[in-house]
Design an enzyme around this catalytic site. Structure first.
Site, mmCIF file in Angstrom:
data_model
loop_
_atom_site.group_PDB
_atom_site.id
_atom_site.type_symbol
_atom_site.label_atom_id
_atom_site.label_comp_id
_atom_site.label_asym_id
_atom_site.label_seq_id
_atom_site.Cartn_x
_atom_site.Cartn_y
_atom_site.Cartn_z
ATOM 1 N N ASP A 116 -6.084 0.389 -9.091
ATOM 2 C CA ASP A 116 -7.287 1.189 -9.365
ATOM 3 C C ASP A 116 -7.893 0.898 -10.738
ATOM 4 O OD1 ASP A 116 -7.090 2.367 -6.890
ATOM 5 O OD2 ASP A 116 -5.926 4.073 -7.611
ATOM 6 N N ARG A 149 -14.745 4.989 -9.666
ATOM 7 C CA ARG A 149 -14.148 4.110 -10.696
ATOM 8 C C ARG A 149 -15.153 3.073 -11.201
ATOM 9 N NH1 ARG A 149 -9.355 6.441 -11.027
ATOM 10 N NH2 ARG A 149 -8.317 6.935 -9.067
ATOM 11 N N SER A 206 0.834 -1.201 0.000
ATOM 12 C CA SER A 206 0.000 0.000 0.000
ATOM 13 C C SER A 206 0.869 1.252 0.000
ATOM 14 C CB SER A 206 -0.911 0.016 1.230
ATOM 15 O OG SER A 206 -1.451 1.312 1.391
#
Ligand code: S3P
Length: 425
Positions: free
Chosen positions: A312, A385, A164
């Site tokens: 993402d 998204r 992360s």
């Protein structure tokens, strides 16, 4: 294979990178002097970051379109906010700010929207507590509201348990304020914009493979920044052009930092047709133009090494996989469950409704293609998204698609539909 008559054609400029825009405000605020940020992403998330720093005494003005002037107050110049700091929907804002706030000698409280209140913060709380920060909040400071009483930090030697960049960046930022050096080790390399920008601001930071060394400093210089276009936003047009017959799109000035270009590697593996043109470095970040054409796509396999480089982009990659020949497997992606929505179930439930052959896994999904998608009612789960990935899916599908609450797209891509309309034929 393309079942639809739509195609994408033309040239687009996409808005600035979200990750880099956040960092530009944060580092400018704690630098010594005036900074100009050009091509800043004026999306809701980055505006939340500006507003949090304004509450701590920072002067930040939007002077021209997508240009911000920030007057830094130095590493120790932020002032105690009178109100809570509201991060809105932004995980990057809260997690990175926790690192900065851990270094301040005042107490502050971070809050956010309904989605943020369900996202785990323990991943940041734990290492910051090991450094000496005093943090309290819901469920042992895993959830907002989170109160941080900083100061007196020690350096840390920390092996990242999850990949992360938000956690890594938070620790790096806190390390600037510590009284001894820090070392952070990543298993799989996540996006490194914090490291690149801090170096150009004069921080004492070194990277050796997957190890990052940070020495505390007294000052950061001010530095003007140009933010490249966001490859995570470009991804929707890359995928759309790849899937729709007759498409050819030139996407200008896109960030090509290799910690972010997993989607291009996947597209190559799927037999995609694209070229990268006019590569150049700006403010330490590689950028260039991407020319994408329609192609007949094959399936692919995506696992742990690639995941942080395209985390993402998985919703739109899943849409692409429905149009590819063969079985696509996406695994080691449990992190998707703790994004703005649970993106494994958001993608799987919506694609199933559209008629895709898709199976949900605990850490990803299996998609068999190609399948003809049908228009239907789609839930965005207020996740930007998901709303954009299914807007592109609707171009591939037959019939009409309705997506609820598309206003969440403002989080990362203002004018998404205007740009999409300009290039849709
Ligand atoms: C980000 C890192 C990623 C990404 C997010 C932005 C950043 O999160 O999903 O949209 O700016 O550092 P994680 O690092 O937690 O996976």
């Amino acid at each position: 294979m393309s079942f639809s008559n739509n195609k994408l054609r033309g040239e687009v400029n996409i808005p600035g990178d979200k990750s880099i825009s956040h960092r530009s405000i944060m580092l400018s605020s704690i630098s010594n002097g005036k900074n100009i940020v050009k091509n800043f992403l004026s999306g809701e998330d980055c505006l939340s970051t500006i507003s949090c720093f304004q509450k701590m005494g920072i002067k930040a003005e939007m002077c021209r379109k997508n240009e911000v002037i920030i007057q830094g107050r130095g590493l120790r110049g932020l002032t105690k906010p009178i109100q809570n700091l509201n991060v809105g929907n932004s995980g990057t804002t809260i997690r990175l700010m926790m690192g900065i706030l851990a270094g301040q000698n005042f107490e502050s409280t971070l809050i956010g929207d309904n989605s943020i209140s369900k996202r785990p913060m323990k991943r940041v709380t734990d290492p910051l507590r090991l450094m000496g920060a005093k943090i309290s909040g819901n469920e042992d400071a895993n959830f907002t509201p989170i109160t941080i009483g900083g100061g007196n930090l020690s350096g840390i030697d920390y092996k990242m348990p999850i990949a992360s960049a938000q956690v890594k960046s938070s620790i790096i930022l806190a390390s600037l304020y510590a009284n001894s050096p820090s070392k952070i080790i990543e298993k799989n390399k996540s996006r490194n914009h914090t490291e690149i920008m801090l170096k150009s601001f004069g921080a004492d930071i070194d990277v050796n493979g997957n190890e990052i060394y940070v020495n505390p400093v007294q000052n950061l210089y001010s530095e003007d920044i140009f933010v490249p276009g966001d490859i995570s936003s470009a991804a929707f047009f890359i995928a759309g052009a790849s899937m729709l017959k007759g498409s050819e799109v030139l996407i200008k000035n896109v960030g090509l930092n290799e910690t972010r270009t997993g989607i291009l590697d996947v597209l190559k593996d799927m037999g995609g047709d694209y070229e990268v043109l006019n590569k150049k470095y700006v403010c330490g970040e590689l950028m260039g133009d991407i020319l994408v054409r329609h192609s007949n796509l094959n399936s692919t396999i995506i696992d742990s090494k690639l995941i942080p480089r395209l985390i993402d982009e998985i919703p739109i990659i899943a849409v692409m996989a429905t149009q590819a020949e063969g079985t696509t497997i996406i695994k080691d992606a449990k992190e998707l469950k703790v994004k703005e929505s649970n993106r494994i179930s958001s993608v799987v439930s919506n694609l199933k409704k559209m008629g895709a052959d898709i199976e949900e896994l605990d850490d990803g999904m299996i998609i068999k293609g190609p399948t003809k998608l049908r228009g239907c009612s789609i839930e965005s789960f207020s996740d930007h998204r998901i709303a954009m990935a299914f807007s592109i899916a609707s171009l591939v599908a037959s019939g009409n698609t309705n997506i609820d609450n598309t206003s969440c797209i403002e989080i990362s891509f203002p004018h998404f539909y205007d740009i999409l309309k300009q290039i849709t034929y």
